[in-house]
Design a protein around this motif. Sequence first.
Motif, PDB file in Angstrom:
ATOM      1  N   TRP A  93       0.775  -1.285   0.059  1.00 54.21           N
ATOM      2  CA  TRP A  93      -0.033   0.069   0.121  1.00 54.21           C
ATOM      3  C   TRP A  93       0.859   1.228  -0.036  1.00 54.21           C
ATOM      4  O   TRP A  93       1.897   1.350   0.514  1.00 54.21           O
ATOM      5  N   GLU A  94       0.151   2.371  -0.398  1.00 49.06           N
ATOM      6  CA  GLU A  94       1.134   3.592  -0.283  1.00 49.06           C
ATOM      7  C   GLU A  94       0.630   4.135   1.029  1.00 49.06           C
ATOM      8  O   GLU A  94      -0.302   3.668   1.816  1.00 49.06           O
ATOM      9  N   PRO A 150      -0.510   6.766   2.509  1.00 41.58           N
ATOM     10  CA  PRO A 150      -1.941   7.348   3.086  1.00 41.58           C
ATOM     11  C   PRO A 150      -2.966   6.435   3.370  1.00 41.58           C
ATOM     12  O   PRO A 150      -3.504   6.412   4.592  1.00 41.58           O
ATOM     13  N   VAL A 151      -2.983   5.272   2.759  1.00 41.63           N
ATOM     14  CA  VAL A 151      -3.819   4.176   2.890  1.00 41.63           C
ATOM     15  C   VAL A 151      -2.971   3.303   4.160  1.00 41.63           C
ATOM     16  O   VAL A 151      -4.137   2.879   5.143  1.00 41.63           O
ATOM     17  N   TYR A 201      -4.060   5.150   7.513  1.00 41.94           N
ATOM     18  CA  TYR A 201      -5.456   5.231   7.612  1.00 41.94           C
ATOM     19  C   TYR A 201      -6.087   3.817   8.347  1.00 41.94           C
ATOM     20  O   TYR A 201      -6.522   3.783   9.410  1.00 41.94           O
ATOM     21  N   PRO A 255      -7.199  -0.266  -2.817  1.00 44.48           N
ATOM     22  CA  PRO A 255      -6.249   0.898  -3.097  1.00 44.48           C
ATOM     23  C   PRO A 255      -5.398   0.491  -4.298  1.00 44.48           C
ATOM     24  O   PRO A 255      -4.848  -0.684  -4.508  1.00 44.48           O
ATOM     25  N   GLY A 310      -8.925   8.082  -4.333  1.00 43.31           N
ATOM     26  CA  GLY A 310      -7.908   8.627  -3.380  1.00 43.31           C
ATOM     27  C   GLY A 310      -7.513   9.973  -3.663  1.00 43.31           C
ATOM     28  O   GLY A 310      -7.206  10.572  -2.888  1.00 43.31           O
ATOM     29  N   ARG A 311      -7.514  10.171  -5.089  1.00 40.45           N
ATOM     30  CA  ARG A 311      -6.815  11.512  -5.574  1.00 40.45           C
ATOM     31  C   ARG A 311      -8.156  12.449  -6.222  1.00 40.45           C
ATOM     32  O   ARG A 311      -8.395  13.447  -6.090  1.00 40.45           O
ATOM     33  N   VAL A 344      -9.178  10.346   1.384  1.00 35.84           N
ATOM     34  CA  VAL A 344      -8.903  11.401   0.503  1.00 35.84           C
ATOM     35  C   VAL A 344      -8.068  12.427   1.106  1.00 35.84           C
ATOM     36  O   VAL A 344      -7.103  12.712   0.552  1.00 35.84           O
ATOM     37  N   TYR A 403      -5.995  12.053   3.570  1.00 39.93           N
ATOM     38  CA  TYR A 403      -4.649  11.712   3.777  1.00 39.93           C
ATOM     39  C   TYR A 403      -3.691  11.755   2.737  1.00 39.93           C
ATOM     40  O   TYR A 403      -2.487  11.884   2.614  1.00 39.93           O
ATOM     41  N   HIS A 404      -4.490  11.393   1.510  1.00 37.71           N
ATOM     42  CA  HIS A 404      -3.636  11.589   0.163  1.00 37.71           C
ATOM     43  C   HIS A 404      -3.259  12.994  -0.243  1.00 37.71           C
ATOM     44  O   HIS A 404      -2.322  13.254  -0.645  1.00 37.71           O
ATOM     45  N   ALA A 420       0.206  13.766   1.712  1.00 35.76           N
ATOM     46  CA  ALA A 420       0.900  13.084   1.591  1.00 35.76           C
ATOM     47  C   ALA A 420       1.984  13.614   0.866  1.00 35.76           C
ATOM     48  O   ALA A 420       1.688  14.434  -0.156  1.00 35.76           O
TER      49      ALA A 420
END
Length: 334
Positions: free
Chosen positions: A215-216, A218-219, A222, A263, A298-299, A328, A330-331, A334
Amino acid sequence: MRRITLTQYLVEQQRERAAICADLRLLVTLVARAVQAISVAVGKGALAGVLGDMGRENVQGEAQKKLDVIANEILLEANEWGGHLAAMASEEMAAPHSIPHRYPKGEYLLVFDPLDGSSNIDVNIAVGTIFSVLRCPEGVADPGEEAFLQAGRTQVCAGYAVYGAATLLVLTLGSGVHGFTLDRESGQFYLTHPDMSIPADTREYAINASNARFWEPPVRRYIDELNAGSAGPRGLNFNMRWVGSMVADVHRIMTRGGIFLYPRDTKDIAKPGKLRLLYEANPMALIVEQAGGAASDGRMRILDIEPDGLHQRVAVIIGSRNEVERVVSYHLVA
Ligand code: AHG
Ligand code: MN
Ligand code: MN
């Protein structure tokens, strides 16, 4: 109590509210007939010899199940002859399916995931069908892939069927979401879930946690915060539910709220997400938004993504509005 049938609901939408035309009514009626036939095949299972693999891959490079192919055929056959469609496209076909010349053509495009969650079929877990209806661009006589590449906000109708303990058809024609349960004895769908709505807040989430290392940030942040529970920054305990059939996971969210995430991850650089935009993310995003929820990659809003391929994949974060908005946000930092 006298319940209204899907047929009555559709006639009312056409006659009294002028919300749909005769062709769209026919389209939904025929999709519902196909759903009923798929439900019968799923319900017979091993007795009808429909379980197991086809022994080949689809255009996505995924192993096809026998029921993927059966469900695809049922949907194609049900919708070919009505004169309401210009073309169809599906997860199980590399290119769009033209309407045979012997039938008249209509103004709609139908795109579907004939059997969602099919890896669950052999273990008797709920699977589903997802569909989306678009308008065929003007002046296009024989629609190819290009014609289907429309942002999800232009969908005129979207729905899913879940083949669970009961078979349900959940539908939006662009003003609210309504759920119909199949009465297996009479073959009728009855309106059992009018005006479905998703609570803005939830304590339940769904994600395939085995992908966590891909995962990236932000995820990861979360999910870490949810898992930290009452001792963490959220100060609340969250519960996890994951069926592994998107339809069943989203249907749970449509019923009692929740957030579902598939995600973007780094597992396979060629795939920016697992789920497909045109026949998984877009129809579910329209249904969830119509029920008061939210859907993002997410974006950006899923429904605003301009597609660039029939089988394009996207990240999906969908469900209760306040949780989706949090992911969103959190993205953004980031
Ligand atoms: P499909 O069966 O139509 O290919 O879709 C499967 C999807 C979706 O239903 C589910 O949420 C997801 O794949 C699960 O995938 P993983 O088991 O790979 O996480
Ligand atoms: Mn699917
Ligand atoms: Mn599928």
